[in-house]
Design a protein around this motif. Structure first.
Motif, PDB file in Angstrom:
ATOM      1  N   ASN A  86       8.744  -9.812  -6.179  1.00  0.00           N
ATOM      2  CA  ASN A  86       9.186  -9.888  -4.781  1.00  0.00           C
ATOM      3  C   ASN A  86      10.714  -9.870  -4.662  1.00  0.00           C
ATOM      4  OD1 ASN A  86       9.724 -12.411  -5.806  1.00  0.00           O
ATOM      5  ND2 ASN A  86       8.725 -13.550  -4.155  1.00  0.00           N
ATOM      6  N   ASN A  87      11.380  -9.418  -5.748  1.00  0.00           N
ATOM      7  CA  ASN A  87      12.840  -9.259  -5.750  1.00  0.00           C
ATOM      8  C   ASN A  87      13.572 -10.594  -5.637  1.00  0.00           C
ATOM      9  OD1 ASN A  87      14.991  -7.502  -6.093  1.00  0.00           O
ATOM     10  ND2 ASN A  87      15.318  -7.223  -3.906  1.00  0.00           N
ATOM     11  N   CYS A  88      13.021 -11.623  -6.261  1.00  0.00           N
ATOM     12  CA  CYS A  88      13.646 -12.945  -6.287  1.00  0.00           C
ATOM     13  C   CYS A  88      14.218 -13.235  -7.671  1.00  0.00           C
ATOM     14  CB  CYS A  88      12.621 -14.036  -5.964  1.00  0.00           C
ATOM     15  SG  CYS A  88      12.318 -14.272  -4.206  1.00  0.00           S
ATOM     16  N   PHE A  89      15.333 -13.974  -7.692  1.00  0.00           N
ATOM     17  CA  PHE A  89      15.810 -14.539  -8.940  1.00  0.00           C
ATOM     18  C   PHE A  89      14.811 -15.612  -9.382  1.00  0.00           C
ATOM     19  CE2 PHE A  89      19.943 -13.389  -6.912  1.00  0.00           C
ATOM     20  CZ  PHE A  89      20.375 -12.485  -7.883  1.00  0.00           C
ATOM     21  N   VAL A  90      14.655 -15.765 -10.692  1.00  0.00           N
ATOM     22  CA  VAL A  90      13.777 -16.814 -11.224  1.00  0.00           C
ATOM     23  C   VAL A  90      14.572 -17.635 -12.235  1.00  0.00           C
ATOM     24  CG1 VAL A  90      11.586 -17.347 -12.332  1.00  0.00           C
ATOM     25  CG2 VAL A  90      11.797 -15.250 -10.988  1.00  0.00           C
ATOM     26  N   PHE A  91      14.557 -18.953 -12.062  1.00  0.00           N
ATOM     27  CA  PHE A  91      15.253 -19.870 -12.967  1.00  0.00           C
ATOM     28  C   PHE A  91      14.250 -20.893 -13.497  1.00  0.00           C
ATOM     29  CE2 PHE A  91      18.230 -18.622  -9.584  1.00  0.00           C
ATOM     30  CZ  PHE A  91      19.241 -18.035 -10.325  1.00  0.00           C
ATOM     31  N   ILE A  92      14.473 -21.340 -14.726  1.00  0.00           N
ATOM     32  CA  ILE A  92      13.612 -22.369 -15.298  1.00  0.00           C
ATOM     33  C   ILE A  92      14.474 -23.450 -15.937  1.00  0.00           C
ATOM     34  CG2 ILE A  92      13.352 -21.141 -17.524  1.00  0.00           C
ATOM     35  CD1 ILE A  92      10.420 -22.246 -17.541  1.00  0.00           C
ATOM     36  N   THR A 123      15.990 -20.503  -0.895  1.00  0.00           N
ATOM     37  CA  THR A 123      14.973 -21.060  -1.788  1.00  0.00           C
ATOM     38  C   THR A 123      13.614 -20.556  -1.330  1.00  0.00           C
ATOM     39  OG1 THR A 123      16.292 -23.054  -2.165  1.00  0.00           O
ATOM     40  CG2 THR A 123      13.950 -23.166  -2.702  1.00  0.00           C
ATOM     41  N   LYS A 124      13.010 -19.676  -2.133  1.00  0.00           N
ATOM     42  CA  LYS A 124      11.717 -19.107  -1.762  1.00  0.00           C
ATOM     43  C   LYS A 124      10.549 -19.871  -2.368  1.00  0.00           C
ATOM     44  CE  LYS A 124      13.085 -15.981   1.000  1.00  0.00           C
ATOM     45  NZ  LYS A 124      12.725 -16.085   2.434  1.00  0.00           N
ATOM     46  N   ALA A 125      10.774 -20.549  -3.487  1.00  0.00           N
ATOM     47  CA  ALA A 125       9.713 -21.362  -4.086  1.00  0.00           C
ATOM     48  C   ALA A 125      10.303 -22.309  -5.117  1.00  0.00           C
ATOM     49  CB  ALA A 125       8.646 -20.479  -4.731  1.00  0.00           C
ATOM     50  N   TYR A 179      -2.606 -21.597 -16.311  1.00  0.00           N
ATOM     51  CA  TYR A 179      -1.445 -20.705 -16.317  1.00  0.00           C
ATOM     52  C   TYR A 179      -1.806 -19.275 -15.934  1.00  0.00           C
ATOM     53  CZ  TYR A 179       2.132 -23.925 -17.910  1.00  0.00           C
ATOM     54  OH  TYR A 179       3.051 -24.946 -17.966  1.00  0.00           O
ATOM     55  N   ASN A 180      -3.034 -18.861 -16.221  1.00  0.00           N
ATOM     56  CA  ASN A 180      -3.429 -17.510 -15.802  1.00  0.00           C
ATOM     57  C   ASN A 180      -3.411 -17.389 -14.285  1.00  0.00           C
ATOM     58  OD1 ASN A 180      -3.891 -16.381 -18.392  1.00  0.00           O
ATOM     59  ND2 ASN A 180      -5.880 -17.412 -18.522  1.00  0.00           N
ATOM     60  N   GLU A 181      -3.847 -18.445 -13.623  1.00  0.00           N
ATOM     61  CA  GLU A 181      -3.805 -18.471 -12.155  1.00  0.00           C
ATOM     62  C   GLU A 181      -2.357 -18.505 -11.658  1.00  0.00           C
ATOM     63  OE1 GLU A 181      -5.366 -21.258  -8.428  1.00  0.00           O
ATOM     64  OE2 GLU A 181      -6.062 -21.655 -10.472  1.00  0.00           O
ATOM     65  N   VAL A 191       4.342 -16.506 -10.486  1.00  0.00           N
ATOM     66  CA  VAL A 191       5.332 -15.826 -11.331  1.00  0.00           C
ATOM     67  C   VAL A 191       4.576 -15.085 -12.435  1.00  0.00           C
ATOM     68  CG1 VAL A 191       7.334 -16.103 -12.841  1.00  0.00           C
ATOM     69  CG2 VAL A 191       7.067 -17.593 -10.850  1.00  0.00           C
ATOM     70  N   PRO A 192       4.735 -13.764 -12.542  1.00  0.00           N
ATOM     71  CA  PRO A 192       3.952 -13.001 -13.526  1.00  0.00           C
ATOM     72  C   PRO A 192       4.282 -13.359 -14.971  1.00  0.00           C
ATOM     73  CG  PRO A 192       5.594 -11.608 -12.474  1.00  0.00           C
ATOM     74  CD  PRO A 192       5.589 -12.902 -11.719  1.00  0.00           C
TER      75      PRO A 192
END
Length: 292
Positions: free
Chosen positions: A114-120, A194-196, A234-236, A242-243
């Motif tokens: 969805n064109n979002c940055f992802v941080f962990i 913040t999208k999620a 985690y599959n769900e 997040v893929p």
């Protein structure tokens, strides 16, 4: 170093990375609106002279609303100039940040579909005495800024926070002031929407903290917080949120381990040492301007 030299050296960094013209098209924002925002802020004492890319970040984060973007930029620089614990001395080689790297891992992950940055993020030291919230938040903001500068404006950001190993002792380390400032920044000053927020390995500890902070979290952010227990599927998670190709191998993803991603992130931040130094001089120039 005078202000013109600071801006000139900063432009070297800002002109790298994403293409400004292409980004205007991708987020459907007009250059004229960027210039209107830039001009609107020229007489605001606390705001330094802004590069068009910085204006674009905030305009995109405000859904193209010039007045809202101007408000967020003013708040952004108000917090930056009054929060040395978060935004001053951002040297990746400093003792404080080196200490932070050893107890708390962070990494930017590939962009989500969805064109979002992802941080962990996750804690890797169970001894709460080694946890310094201010340094952790400082580091996270450095990572987020680098991603913006590299990739340009995006739809928003997704934060994945792993709470495994976090103890009650960790909760009492941050000051109330730091917690309030960080919430204020994320909700009212950050150029990133913040999208999620995904909390992994949630426990009663997190529920306690969450209930304490709930009155200070605005509805827009509260509605996108997802709490996952240690026995989550985690599959769900990969299918709904997040893929798999965007997640570290520690969590069943296709990427290298978070250890490796964290180490790479430290290298990236270290390579940006001069930028963080110049950026601080830049926003401090507005303090000098307002005091004249």
């Amino acid at each position: 170093m005078d202000q013109e030299e600071i801006r000139s050296r900063l432009r070297v960094f800002l002109d790298k990375g994403f293409d400004y013209e292409e980004s205007l098209k991708s987020v459907n924002i007009q250059h004229d609106d960027v210039m209107k925002l830039k001009q609107k802020l020229e007489d605001v004492p606390i705001v330094p002279i802004l590069h068009v890319k910085l204006c674009l970040f905030f305009l995109n984060g405000s859904s193209g609303n010039i007045d809202e973007a101007a408000k967020r930029i003013e708040k952004y620089y108000q917090i930056k100039t009054t929060s040395p614990e978060f935004f001053w001395d951002r040297n990746p080689e400093s003792m404080e940040l080196q200490r932070s790297f050893k107890v708390y891992q962070m990494a930017s992950l590939p962009l989500a579909p969805n064109n979002c940055f992802v941080f962990i993020t996750r804690s890797i030291d169970s001894n709460s005495k080694n946890f310094y919230f201010d340094d952790v938040f400082k580091t996270f903001m450095m990572i987020a800024e680098n991603e913006l500068m590299t990739h340009g404006p995006r739809y928003g950001s997704i934060l994945i926070s792993d709470w495994k190993g976090v103890s009650f002792g960790h909760l009492f380390r941050p000051s109330i002031s730091s917690i309030m400032k960080s919430l204020d920044y994320v909700q009212n000053a950050s150029p990133l929407k913040t999208k999620a927020v995904h909390v992994l390995n949630s426990s009663r500890l997190f529920q306690t903290l969450f209930s304490m902070l709930k009155p200070f979290i605005n509805k827009e952010v509260y509605d996108v917080i997802h709490i996952h227990t240690p026995d989550m599927d985690y599959n769900e998670f990969f299918e709904k949120h997040v893929p798999r190709h965007c997640m570290p191998s520690d969590y069943g993803g296709d990427l290298p381990s978070l250890d490796e991603l964290h180490a790479k992130n430290i290298e990236t931040l270290t390579s940006m040492k001069e930028y963080y130094y110049l950026e601080e001089l830049h926003f401090k120039s507005a303090i000098e301007k307002s005091s004249i």
